[in-house]
Design an enzyme around this catalytic site. Structure first.
Site, PDB file in Angstrom:
ATOM      1  CE  LYS A  72     -10.979  -6.784  20.644  1.00 61.28           C
ATOM      2  NZ  LYS A  72     -10.102  -6.520  21.714  1.00 61.28           N
TER       3      LYS A  72
HETATM    4  C1  LIG Z   1      -9.941  -6.884  23.089  1.00 58.05           C
HETATM    5  C2  LIG Z   1      -8.673  -6.530  23.528  1.00 58.05           C
HETATM    6  C3  LIG Z   1      -8.299  -7.307  24.723  1.00 58.05           C
HETATM    7  C4  LIG Z   1      -9.047  -8.481  25.137  1.00 58.05           C
HETATM    8  O1  LIG Z   1      -8.846  -9.671  24.549  1.00 58.05           O
HETATM    9  P1  LIG Z   1      -9.954 -10.891  24.577  1.00 58.05           P
HETATM   10  O2  LIG Z   1      -9.760 -11.487  23.220  1.00 58.05           O
HETATM   11  O3  LIG Z   1     -11.470 -10.130  24.986  1.00 58.05           O
HETATM   12  O4  LIG Z   1      -9.559 -11.454  25.892  1.00 58.05           O
HETATM   13  C5  LIG Z   1      -7.127  -6.910  25.437  1.00 58.05           C
HETATM   14  N1  LIG Z   1      -6.553  -5.680  24.923  1.00 58.05           N
HETATM   15  C6  LIG Z   1      -6.830  -4.883  24.093  1.00 58.05           C
HETATM   16  C7  LIG Z   1      -6.136  -3.727  23.530  1.00 58.05           C
HETATM   17  C8  LIG Z   1      -7.884  -5.409  23.298  1.00 58.05           C
HETATM   18  O5  LIG Z   1      -8.572  -4.443  22.332  1.00 58.05           O
END
Ligand SMILES: *Cc1c(COP(=O)(O)O)cnc(C)c1O
Length: 499
Positions: free
Chosen positions: A113
């Site tokens: 993120k």
């Molecule tokens: C948010 C997240 C995901 C999923 O990503 P998307 O963009 O929602 O498909 C996968 N792994 C981790 C560690 C995340 O924080």
């Protein structure tokens, strides 16, 4: 370049307004009116560029209202060695079997993120300035764990912003909770909600649409905005690392210019993998996007059958950031694959809302399958992928990345496709120390110690260092102690803002 809504009932707007508003007034998602194509020389040339240079050249294609100097400022303020603990920002590691790992967790909160939420605050504050928004933007976030902390770190002490994060008091891991309640910064507020993630999310939505509150805010110079993954400003920065991973492979001679590669992506809300699709449309030589789901496998079924059916049990898994049954960003993919048919999109989304299911036409299904391949892995296969990958290659996966690795192994044996593949790694294994310890050490130890003790045990066992921001987290002072009931969330916001 202008942006249009996937529901087709909003006038086109510039990038700045699309980013400031987050979601289109007709309830659709903003998408660029065309996807810029990069020529082959530019894509190959990225091999000799830094991450920051790659980011600048890609972002500028989509941000017409921003000057090159502004884009340069945003990129360098976000991706630097004060914020990221690896000079390459998003390094690629070879496992030695023709597959690679793209590490997207070198930012301040150790999950992918950060790749978007480090730059979004700069894009958003400039966007507000350009479009004559309020003097102070209030970011409201409901989080199930990773997004809240990444948004707090991104917006901390950013002039002209305040950020309020709501998290479910019993719904996040010890490490995640501790990361949030110890948050520093003059403009950060963290509130625990008694209830689950849905309660926090529903409360935030109500606050967003509360006319009376937003009028009161306006008179004090405040305006709400959103940092969740439907905002175009979060998707755009993610396109960069797909080009960057390809460039890194070119640079080390692992692929030839124009040679097509696969990406395997652990998927929840379809934000990460959608950025890979956009990169492919822009000319990146991508063969297949391998969509990896956990037991909440609504997207795997969709890719295989063309039916999106959320009427199914919800599972809590070892990859909690993928525990999602409504993948909002899929709407953007369908918009592209239907030739931008807003009417059809609107009808499908209506069916999803009313009946919990919709089914796309055969043509659209074939176009989905042309680009995507999907399977899912449950908790046991994911944990054994952690163990297997560690004993074969000495490489430590977190449970989300492990889902992608397990699905990639199945892809390779099912299809026989030996093309170079990059597994997209979305979190540091230390962020999910309990389940990683369950995979590597014995269950007894993993279940009986607290997560902070397990950090050290894992480090001892593997020789991998505990990330500095997680070390000592249990002794950092708690700065946020508000706990509210669901119906008290609005009052908490009013009190925090003094309105
Ligand atoms: C948010 C997240 C995901 C999923 O990503 P998307 O963009 O929602 O498909 C996968 N792994 C981790 C560690 C995340 O924080």
């Amino acid at each position: 370049m202008l942006y249009e809504s996937t529901r087709g009932r909003t006038d086109r707007v510039g990038a700045a307004l699309a980013i400031r508003e987050g979601i289109a007034p007709d309830g659709g998602l903003y998408v660029p009116e065309t996807l810029p194509k990069l020529d082959a020389a530019m894509i190959t040339g990225f091999a000799n560029a830094t991450y920051q240079e790659r980011a600048e050249q890609i972002l500028i294609q989509y941000l017409e209202e921003f000057t090159p100097a502004e884009v340069n400022y945003c990129v360098n303020a976000a991706y630097n060695q004060r914020k990221f603990d690896d000079p390459e920002i998003a390094p690629v590691r070879a496992l030695g079997d023709g597959s690679y790992i793209l590490e997207l967790w070198h930012g301040p909160t150790y999950a992918f993120k950060d790749m978007a939420l480090q730059v979004l605050p700069y894009l958003l504050t400039l966007s507000v300035k350009k479009t004559g928004g309020a003097s102070e933007t209030v970011i409201l976030v409901a989080t199930s764990g990773d997004t809240g902390k990444a948004a707090l770190e991104g917006f901390r002490d950013v002039p002209g912003t305040r950020i309020i994060v709501f998290f479910p008091n019993e719904g996040v891991s010890e490490v995640q909770k501790r990361q949030m309640v110890t948050q520093e910064g003059r403009n950060t507020y963290v509130v625990a909600v008694e209830g689950n993630f849905d309660d926090a999310q529903a409360g935030v939505k109500e606050i967003f649409t509360d006319q009376e509150l937003s009028e009161r805010l306006k008179t004090r110079g405040f305006e709400f905005s959103s940092a969740n993954s439907i905002n175009w400003g979060r998707l755009l920065p993610q396109i960069v690392y797909y080009f960057s991973a390809h460039a890194a492979l070119l640079k080390e001679g692992a692929v030839q210019p124009g040679e097509r590669i696969n990406f395997a992506v652990p998927t929840g809300n379809f934000g990460n993998i959608l950025a890979g699709y956009y990169a492919r449309e822009m000319g990146l030589p991508v063969k297949k996007l391998i969509l990896a789901a956990n037991a909440n496998n609504v997207l795997t079924e969709f890719v295989r059958t063309g039916v999106y059916d959320r009427r199914r049990p919800f599972y809590k898994t070892v990859s909690p950031s993928m525990d999602i049954l409504i993948s909002s960003n899929l709407e953007r993919l369908l918009y592209e694959l239907t030739g931008r048919d807003a009417l059809r999109i609107g009808a499908w989304m209506q069916e999803l809302k009313e009946n919990g299911v919709y089914s796309v036409d055969a043509g659209t299904r074939v176009r989905v399958q042309d680009v995507f391949w999907s399977d899912w892995a449950g908790d046991e296969p994911a944990l054994s992928a952690i163990k297997r990958t560690y004993s074969r290659y000495g490489y430590l996966l977190d449970p989300h990345t492990a889902v992608a690795r397990a699905v990639y192994e199945r892809y390779r044996s099912d299809t026989g496709d030996a093309a170079t593949t990059v597994v997209v790694s979305t979190a540091s294994p230390f962020k999910f120390s309990r389940d990683v310890a369950r995979a590597l050490l014995d269950d007894e130890v993993a279940n009986s110690r607290d997560e902070f003790v397990l950090l050290d045990l894992l480090a001892e066992h593997t020789g991998w260092p505990v990330p500095p921001g997680l070390r000592g987290l249990d002794s950092k002072p708690v700065r946020h102690r508000r706990v509210v009931r669901r119906e008290e969330m609005k009052d908490a916001v009013a009190e925090i803002l003094g309105v």
